[in-house]
Design an enzyme around this catalytic site. Structure first.
Site, PDB file in Angstrom:
ATOM      1  N   CYS A 136       0.830  -1.201   0.000  1.00 51.06           N
ATOM      2  CA  CYS A 136       0.000   0.000   0.000  1.00 51.06           C
ATOM      3  C   CYS A 136       0.867   1.255   0.000  1.00 51.06           C
ATOM      4  O   CYS A 136       1.368   1.675   1.045  1.00 51.06           O
ATOM      5  CB  CYS A 136      -0.917  -0.013   1.218  1.00 51.06           C
ATOM      6  SG  CYS A 136      -1.859   1.503   1.391  1.00 51.06           S
ATOM      7  N   CYS A 139      -0.293   4.086   2.174  1.00 52.76           N
ATOM      8  CA  CYS A 139      -0.114   3.898   3.626  1.00 52.76           C
ATOM      9  C   CYS A 139       1.342   4.146   4.014  1.00 52.76           C
ATOM     10  O   CYS A 139       1.619   4.741   5.042  1.00 52.76           O
ATOM     11  CB  CYS A 139      -0.445   2.474   4.059  1.00 52.76           C
ATOM     12  SG  CYS A 139      -1.933   1.802   3.376  1.00 52.76           S
ATOM     13  N   ASP A 140       2.261   3.655   3.210  1.00 54.11           N
ATOM     14  CA  ASP A 140       3.659   3.575   3.640  1.00 54.11           C
ATOM     15  C   ASP A 140       4.642   4.436   2.847  1.00 54.11           C
ATOM     16  O   ASP A 140       5.812   4.508   3.205  1.00 54.11           O
ATOM     17  CB  ASP A 140       4.128   2.105   3.574  1.00 54.11           C
ATOM     18  CG  ASP A 140       3.270   1.204   4.449  1.00 54.11           C
ATOM     19  OD1 ASP A 140       2.817   1.687   5.501  1.00 54.11           O
ATOM     20  OD2 ASP A 140       3.042   0.048   4.073  1.00 54.11           O
TER      21      ASP A 140
END
Ligand code: NDP
Length: 313
Positions: A136, A139-140
């Site tokens: 993701c 997300c990261d």
């Protein structure tokens, strides 16, 4: 152990689940939405959604899901932040159990469990997941400021995530197993024209390599094989994002509902009806073709109308 009775239980809380909840609750049916492990679904881990009609300038994925949830709640649908662990569709009312064993009895069930990111399944992947390997980018990506990163895949997700990562990373390399792309032309062209994005084609990742120092571990290299020459090289890498598609979240219904080979729930004709009367499926759990937020929402609407008609309302 608690027991709840409802007209319709909806399993899943993405665009399909909440659109189904909106339509069903507006028809005066009692509706419980089981939000599952990822409340709001896949859009909560995206950033800008530019192709959902009605938002001229786009909307953030988490914001869109928040609004969908509130809209469904406005008409009486309730959310339970629980995951369904077991179902019994052999008799009516249908019974659903959460992980604590609490049961919900529902006259009809709408499955909107969506899909999850697929992984390569090669050595080192699970070991370094969260330690340099991610599925993701939104997300990261932030963790890889000013670092070179890799994206695996040749579809729209890979292109979108690569473009997104250029906001943080010093360089993004897309590793794809062939020379042709599944990605749409517009997304591919955007990636190709981005000066921070490079391509490594005819290439597959065979292993994730890293170093462990006490409790700390970190990805350090990718073992990449060229599928044409068969040359193998260990390429330094501290961040890699797997973007190779998705798997429907339907294991719970395996052996109960008809599915295709991949696990997409099969529905009858143009309807959302599964092989069990009174159980309906919508969104990415049953759509292997379009997989868009708007098509998921549309099929959620269809499932609610089908369920409502089936219940005789
Ligand atoms: P896709 O299935 O479209 O693409 C998956 C990619 O990963 C393909 O290039 C495939 O290669 C590659 N791949 C699959 N398995 C492996 C493997 N084991 N090893 C190496 N490579 C692998 O998935 P996406 O998630 O990209 O897109 C899904 C849907 O969502 C599409 O319909 C897409 O259009 C849509 N989407 C739209 C967006 C937008 O419009 N903004 C953004 C993101 C997604 P190969 O081609 O060789 O099979």
């Amino acid at each position: 152990m608690n027991t709840t009775d409802t007209d319709i239980a909806i399993i899943g809380s993405g665009p399909a689940g909440f659109t189904a909840a909106l339509y069903a609750s507006r028809s005066n049916l009692s509706v419980v939405v089981f939000e599952g492990v990822q409340p709001g679904g896949q859009l909560t881990i995206t950033t800008d959604v530019e192709n959902y009609p009605g938002f001229e300038h786009g909307i953030l994925g988490p914001e869109l899901m928040d609004v969908m949830r509130k809209q469904a709640h406005r008409f009486g649908a309730t959310s339970r932040y629980e995951t369904i662990a077991r179902v019994d569709f052999s008799q009516r009312p249908f019974t659903l159990w959460n992980e604590r064993g609490d049961q919900t009895r529902a006259k009809a069930v709408i499955i909107a469990t969506g899909a999850s990111a697929k992984l390569l399944g090669v050595p080192g992947e699970s070991e370094y997941m969260g330690y340099g390997v991610s599925a993701c980018a939104t997300c990261d990506g932030f963790f890889f400021r000013e670092q070179p990163v890799f994206i695996i895949g040749g579809g729209d997700t890979a292109m979108e995530e690569a473009i997104y990562l250029t906001k943080f990373a010093s360089k993004v390399t897309i590793v794809h197993r062939r020379r042709d792309f599944r990605a749409s032309r517009i997304m591919l062209e955007r990636a190709q024209s981005n000066p921070k994005i490079d391509f490594m084609l005819d290439s597959v990742v065979e292993e994730y390599l890293g170093a462990t120092n006490g409790h700390l571990k970190q990805l350090t290299h990718l073992r990449i094989r060229n599928t044409v020459t068969n040359d193998v090289q260990d390429v330094p890498a501290s961040g890699v994002f797997v973007a190779i598609g998705h798997q429907p979240n339907t294991q719970l219904f395996s052996g109960i509902l008809d599915m295709d080979d991949v696990g997409y729930i099969q529905t009858k004709g143009k309807s959302s009806q599964t092989n069990i009367p009174g159980v309906f499926a919508c969104g990415d759990a049953q759509d292997s073709v379009y997989r868009q937020a708007i098509t998921a929402a549309g099929s959620g609407c269809m499932a609610a109308i089908d369920a409502e008609r089936w219940l005789g309302h």
